[in-house]
Design a protein around this motif. Sequence first.
Motif, PDB file in Angstrom:
ATOM      1  N   GLY A   1      -3.884  13.813 -11.109  1.00 18.82           N
ATOM      2  CA  GLY A   1      -2.780  12.920 -10.794  1.00 18.82           C
ATOM      3  C   GLY A   1      -3.096  12.034  -9.607  1.00 18.82           C
ATOM      4  O   GLY A   1      -2.757  10.835  -9.596  1.00 18.82           O
ATOM      5  N   LEU A   2      -3.739  12.596  -8.597  1.00 20.27           N
ATOM      6  CA  LEU A   2      -4.131  11.817  -7.424  1.00 20.27           C
ATOM      7  C   LEU A   2      -5.167  10.766  -7.799  1.00 20.27           C
ATOM      8  O   LEU A   2      -5.074   9.608  -7.377  1.00 20.27           O
ATOM      9  N   VAL A   3      -6.127  11.155  -8.604  1.00 17.90           N
ATOM     10  CA  VAL A   3      -7.163  10.203  -9.014  1.00 17.90           C
ATOM     11  C   VAL A   3      -6.541   9.039  -9.789  1.00 17.90           C
ATOM     12  O   VAL A   3      -6.874   7.862  -9.560  1.00 17.90           O
ATOM     13  N   ASP A   4      -5.639   9.343 -10.708  1.00 21.12           N
ATOM     14  CA  ASP A   4      -4.970   8.285 -11.472  1.00 21.12           C
ATOM     15  C   ASP A   4      -4.192   7.354 -10.547  1.00 21.12           C
ATOM     16  O   ASP A   4      -4.202   6.126 -10.714  1.00 21.12           O
ATOM     17  N   ALA A   5      -3.510   7.934  -9.551  1.00 19.40           N
ATOM     18  CA  ALA A   5      -2.724   7.123  -8.621  1.00 19.40           C
ATOM     19  C   ALA A   5      -3.627   6.245  -7.762  1.00 19.40           C
ATOM     20  O   ALA A   5      -3.307   5.076  -7.503  1.00 19.40           O
ATOM     21  N   LEU A   6      -4.754   6.773  -7.337  1.00 18.54           N
ATOM     22  CA  LEU A   6      -5.697   5.978  -6.551  1.00 18.54           C
ATOM     23  C   LEU A   6      -6.280   4.841  -7.387  1.00 18.54           C
ATOM     24  O   LEU A   6      -6.467   3.726  -6.893  1.00 18.54           O
ATOM     25  N   ALA A   7      -6.559   5.127  -8.655  1.00 14.63           N
ATOM     26  CA  ALA A   7      -7.095   4.086  -9.533  1.00 14.63           C
ATOM     27  C   ALA A   7      -6.101   2.944  -9.693  1.00 14.63           C
ATOM     28  O   ALA A   7      -6.486   1.776  -9.815  1.00 14.63           O
ATOM     29  N   GLU A   8      -4.799   3.280  -9.673  1.00 12.12           N
ATOM     30  CA  GLU A   8      -3.757   2.248  -9.781  1.00 12.12           C
ATOM     31  C   GLU A   8      -3.689   1.375  -8.540  1.00 12.12           C
ATOM     32  O   GLU A   8      -3.136   0.268  -8.581  1.00 12.12           O
ATOM     33  N   MET A   9      -4.230   1.833  -7.434  1.00 13.01           N
ATOM     34  CA  MET A   9      -4.162   1.091  -6.177  1.00 13.01           C
ATOM     35  C   MET A   9      -5.335   0.150  -5.989  1.00 13.01           C
ATOM     36  O   MET A   9      -5.450  -0.518  -4.962  1.00 13.01           O
ATOM     37  N   THR A  10      -6.221   0.063  -6.969  1.00 12.94           N
ATOM     38  CA  THR A  10      -7.461  -0.688  -6.806  1.00 12.94           C
ATOM     39  C   THR A  10      -7.288  -2.183  -7.028  1.00 12.94           C
ATOM     40  O   THR A  10      -6.229  -2.659  -7.423  1.00 12.94           O
ATOM     41  N   GLY A  11      -8.395  -2.895  -6.802  1.00  7.21           N
ATOM     42  CA  GLY A  11      -8.403  -4.343  -6.975  1.00  7.21           C
ATOM     43  C   GLY A  11      -8.174  -5.043  -5.652  1.00  7.21           C
ATOM     44  O   GLY A  11      -8.068  -4.422  -4.586  1.00  7.21           O
ATOM     45  N   GLY A  12      -8.081  -6.356  -5.698  1.00  8.88           N
ATOM     46  CA  GLY A  12      -7.839  -7.130  -4.486  1.00  8.88           C
ATOM     47  C   GLY A  12      -6.378  -7.098  -4.099  1.00  8.88           C
ATOM     48  O   GLY A  12      -5.571  -6.357  -4.643  1.00  8.88           O
ATOM     49  N   ARG A  13      -6.039  -7.931  -3.148  1.00  9.36           N
ATOM     50  CA  ARG A  13      -4.657  -8.020  -2.670  1.00  9.36           C
ATOM     51  C   ARG A  13      -3.733  -8.438  -3.813  1.00  9.36           C
ATOM     52  O   ARG A  13      -3.945  -9.451  -4.471  1.00  9.36           O
ATOM     53  N   THR A  14      -2.720  -7.633  -4.078  1.00  5.94           N
ATOM     54  CA  THR A  14      -1.751  -7.950  -5.121  1.00  5.94           C
ATOM     55  C   THR A  14      -0.652  -8.814  -4.528  1.00  5.94           C
ATOM     56  O   THR A  14      -0.004  -8.436  -3.556  1.00  5.94           O
ATOM     57  N   ARG A  15      -0.446  -9.994  -5.104  1.00  3.50           N
ATOM     58  CA  ARG A  15       0.578 -10.882  -4.582  1.00  3.50           C
ATOM     59  C   ARG A  15       1.952 -10.444  -5.079  1.00  3.50           C
ATOM     60  O   ARG A  15       2.158 -10.182  -6.259  1.00  3.50           O
ATOM     61  N   GLY A  16       2.863 -10.307  -4.149  1.00  5.10           N
ATOM     62  CA  GLY A  16       4.238  -9.968  -4.475  1.00  5.10           C
ATOM     63  C   GLY A  16       5.162 -10.991  -3.858  1.00  5.10           C
ATOM     64  O   GLY A  16       4.721 -11.910  -3.154  1.00  5.10           O
ATOM     65  N   TRP A  17       6.458 -10.834  -4.063  1.00  4.16           N
ATOM     66  CA  TRP A  17       7.410 -11.801  -3.514  1.00  4.16           C
ATOM     67  C   TRP A  17       7.297 -11.897  -2.001  1.00  4.16           C
ATOM     68  O   TRP A  17       7.581 -12.946  -1.402  1.00  4.16           O
ATOM     69  N   TRP A  18       6.883 -10.795  -1.351  1.00  2.80           N
ATOM     70  CA  TRP A  18       6.812 -10.750   0.103  1.00  2.80           C
ATOM     71  C   TRP A  18       5.737 -11.667   0.676  1.00  2.80           C
ATOM     72  O   TRP A  18       5.791 -12.021   1.851  1.00  2.80           O
ATOM     73  N   ASP A  19       4.763 -12.073  -0.148  1.00  2.00           N
ATOM     74  CA  ASP A  19       3.682 -12.903   0.372  1.00  2.00           C
ATOM     75  C   ASP A  19       4.162 -14.274   0.821  1.00  2.00           C
ATOM     76  O   ASP A  19       3.516 -14.917   1.649  1.00  2.00           O
ATOM     77  N   GLU A  20       5.275 -14.739   0.298  1.00  2.00           N
ATOM     78  CA  GLU A  20       5.783 -16.037   0.734  1.00  2.00           C
ATOM     79  C   GLU A  20       6.274 -15.987   2.177  1.00  2.00           C
ATOM     80  O   GLU A  20       6.478 -17.032   2.802  1.00  2.00           O
ATOM     81  N   TYR A  21       6.429 -14.781   2.720  1.00  3.19           N
ATOM     82  CA  TYR A  21       6.879 -14.632   4.098  1.00  3.19           C
ATOM     83  C   TYR A  21       5.731 -14.337   5.067  1.00  3.19           C
ATOM     84  O   TYR A  21       5.959 -14.207   6.268  1.00  3.19           O
ATOM     85  N   ARG A  22       4.515 -14.236   4.546  1.00  5.67           N
ATOM     86  CA  ARG A  22       3.413 -13.730   5.354  1.00  5.67           C
ATOM     87  C   ARG A  22       3.152 -14.554   6.605  1.00  5.67           C
ATOM     88  O   ARG A  22       2.763 -14.019   7.649  1.00  5.67           O
ATOM     89  N   GLU A  23       3.330 -15.863   6.542  1.00  7.21           N
ATOM     90  CA  GLU A  23       3.065 -16.687   7.720  1.00  7.21           C
ATOM     91  C   GLU A  23       4.266 -16.781   8.654  1.00  7.21           C
ATOM     92  O   GLU A  23       4.187 -17.374   9.731  1.00  7.21           O
ATOM     93  N   PHE A  24       5.405 -16.193   8.249  1.00  7.27           N
ATOM     94  CA  PHE A  24       6.620 -16.304   9.050  1.00  7.27           C
ATOM     95  C   PHE A  24       7.045 -14.997   9.715  1.00  7.27           C
ATOM     96  O   PHE A  24       7.716 -15.020  10.742  1.00  7.27           O
TER      97      PHE A  24
END
Length: 283
Positions: free
Chosen positions: A71-94
Amino acid sequence: MASTASPTLRQQRLGRELRKLRERAGLSTSAAAALLGVNQSRISNIEAGRYAVGADRVRAMARMYSCPHDGLVDALAEMTGGRTRGWWDEYREFLPAGLMDLAELEHHAVALRVALTIHIPGLLQTADHARTLFQEVVPPLRPYEVEHRLSHRIKRQAILHGERAIPYTAIIHEAALRMRFGGPATVRKQLAHLLEMSELDNVTLRVVPFEDGTFPGNGQPVDYVYGPVPQLDTVQLDIHHGCEFLDAETELAKYRILLDRIEGRALAPAESRDFIHGIARSI
């Protein structure tokens, strides 16, 4: 995969968990690098969250480290890749980076449990209540900064609604319910909103009354964020200079016990709603 100059909290967490697996396997970074056929700096960068790693590589590392928790391995695999853009990224510079990390953490959570003494939980605040709090920040925020923080907070509340609504338990001390932020009209509206939210199937609201006489811990707001597996839980604390995130096993265990004790002091959900109704009528 490309390197990341400023990894998010989620990327850093993935790296830390991979480091824990390596250390439990008794392997040095150089030994792990040799087994994977990469240089030592690559392992160090992966574990620091500075190098995006794919799901296949994570699974290969877990096998190499003899991780017994599928279960831990599966969860870690789901966390992989580059930065995932979410709605919060529009606030990153503010807004401060910690608020971006908090929004991303909540977005991926499977459940939340919070305890507060003098404030209403952010995910249960009305816009008027939240605006009043932001206007009292020291040093003062500019009007546009207040509005950025306000809209960010309101968007965070989406995790309590819709098809992906997550279980949410809020333990609130009576002191928070009696604070007069914004004046009587704002307070009445806030209390009515709490009662409305407490009727949602996924929201549990419990009140710790003054008459209980005690409140475990030091009264610091605590957010316990449940991950897909217990090893990936996170505690978020509000401190004077921003957000602090804890994920050490000893810290997680400590705050689970603390929240259990606080909740044990609280009124049942139905009694809590009656209690809030009583306060609202007195305003």
